[in-house]
Each structure stands twice: as C-alpha cells, then as structure tokens.
Design an enzyme around this catalytic site. Structure first.
Site, PDB file in Angstrom:
ATOM      1  N   ASP A   1       1.839  -4.373  -2.096  1.00  0.00           N
ATOM      2  CA  ASP A   1       0.680  -3.491  -2.229  1.00  0.00           C
ATOM      3  C   ASP A   1       0.299  -2.934  -0.861  1.00  0.00           C
ATOM      4  O   ASP A   1       0.697  -3.453   0.184  1.00  0.00           O
ATOM      5  CB  ASP A   1      -0.517  -4.261  -2.799  1.00  0.00           C
ATOM      6  CG  ASP A   1      -0.315  -4.669  -4.246  1.00  0.00           C
ATOM      7  OD1 ASP A   1       0.278  -3.884  -5.006  1.00  0.00           O
ATOM      8  OD2 ASP A   1      -0.749  -5.781  -4.612  1.00  0.00           O
TER       9      ASP A   1
ATOM     10  N   ASP B   1      -2.819  -2.921   1.095  1.00  0.00           N
ATOM     11  CA  ASP B   1      -4.132  -3.576   1.106  1.00  0.00           C
ATOM     12  C   ASP B   1      -5.058  -2.849   2.074  1.00  0.00           C
ATOM     13  O   ASP B   1      -4.768  -2.738   3.274  1.00  0.00           O
ATOM     14  CB  ASP B   1      -3.987  -5.036   1.515  1.00  0.00           C
ATOM     15  CG  ASP B   1      -3.199  -5.843   0.492  1.00  0.00           C
ATOM     16  OD1 ASP B   1      -3.562  -5.788  -0.695  1.00  0.00           O
ATOM     17  OD2 ASP B   1      -2.220  -6.503   0.883  1.00  0.00           O
TER      18      ASP B   1
END
Length: 225
Positions: A144, A146
């Site tokens: 991901d 973040d």
C-alpha cells in the site's frame, strides 16, 4: 510535533540502550539489525506509547524488509530522551516522488499534482518510506501507499478526503487522518463513516490507546469553514 510515525535518530548511547530493551527471544536478529541501522545512521519510527513507559522514554521501532514469504519483522524498542540525536516529521509526498516505484508513476504524479493544486500536504510512512530511508527493498506488488493527512480546517478535510477517495480507484492508498488533537483514524474508515446514515463511531488511535469515538467529536476539533 512529536507524534506517531515521527522519524527518530539516535546517538551512540541511544543505540546501546535501545538494544538492551529488545525482546530476548529474537536477540540475534535484533543485534544484526540494530548494528546495521546504527552504522548506516538510519532512523527509527515513533510508535504508540506503552503503559509502563517512563517520562524520559519514547517507544520506537523498525521494520525489516519482507522475507521470501512477504513477512516483515517488526522490532519494538524503547529509547531514553538523552539517547536521541534528532526527531523529524515523516517524509512529505512531494519529496518521496523522487523515489517512486515505477508501477505507481503516472497515477501517483497525477494524485500529487492534484494535492499540490488543492493545498493538501500528505506525508509518507510504511513500506515506501522505509525503502526511501534505507534504500532496501520493502515495496512489493501488494504494498500500500501509506499516507498521513493532517487537516486543520473543515474545508481542508473535505478537499483531502475527496482526493484520497478519487485517486484510490487507481492507487493502493492507505493511511490515517490525524485530527488537530492528535487522534488518528484510518482514512477509509473515516470516508465510510462520513457517508453513513447513522451517527457512527470510528476506531481512533492516540499516542497511548485505541478506542471507539464518534466521528462528530473528531470533526469538532477542525476549524470551521
């Protein structure tokens, strides 16, 4: 402001004392990692404060690059304030773009451009930040992006949330909204709660605890339009 995800650099004494706080069941792994971190002058990251932490200590940690199974070992530590060389805020998205993984290139440039145009400042943590800071391989195909979003006003909050939701269709955007009082909520949970028909509570992380809090209470900490 010193808060979760801040980057913490240690002096020589800080590294020595930090090693003494490491878990005994992983001492070999910890010793190798801490020796490397100290030699390279890489930072640690500030984490949530444990209940028995003294006033002259901070709770920090580091994450190792993922292994062959994709597992990423995390090493929690404590450091004394006297052992800290400096503390900085997480990297801004703008600065992180120079180290962008190829697979995110086009969509991430578009997202960053929209954020700049809208006056939204985002900061990076997690795998991408570790990769930038240490030049080791942390980002994988399943990683991901973040991000930390710290709005101060209701209009800024609305603009930032709309941009995150819009660009999440093309990017694996994850992370937290941090309200002015320091309480943090996953931005996706916050977005869902904003569009709920009821008066929802969201899972909030502070410097010391995790708890459910009404979203309206968090919103009240923002400056009005």
């Amino acid at each position: 402001m010193i808060a979760r995800h801040s980057l913490v650099w240690l002096n020589a004494n800080g590294w020595r004392r930090a090693a003494q706080t490491a878990a005994a069941d992983s001492v070999d792994t910890v010793c190798v990692a801490l020796t490397r971190w100290q030699q390279e002058d890489w930072p640690l990251v500030l984490r949530r404060r444990e209940a028995d932490t003294s006033d002259n200590e901070l709770c920090v940690g580091l994450a190792l690059p993922p292994d062959g199974n994709g597992d990423k070992a995390r090493i929690p530590l404590r450091v004394q304030l006297a052992g800290i060389q400096r503390i900085e805020e997480p990297l801004t998205l703008e600065k992180a773009l120079a180290h962008m993984p190829p697979g995110w290139s086009g969509p991430l440039h578009a997202f960053a451009g929209d954020c700049l145009h809208s006056g939204i400042v985002l900061r990076v943590y997690g795998s991408w930040a570790w990769q930038i800071l240490t030049q080791q391989n942390y980002v994988t195909a399943s990683s991901d992006i973040d991000l930390l979003f710290t709005p101060r006003s209701e209009p800024e909050f609305s603009r930032g949330m709309a941009l995150l939701a819009q660009h999440a269709a093309r990017l694996p955007l994850d992370g937290e909204v941090i309200f002015p009082d320091g309480q943090a909520v996953a931005w996706k949970e916050c977005w869902q709660a904003l569009h709920a028909s009821s008066q929802p509570r969201v899972l909030v992380k502070t410097e010391t605890i995790v708890q459910l809090t009404p979203l309206a209470r968090l919103m009240s900490s923002l400056e009005p339009a």
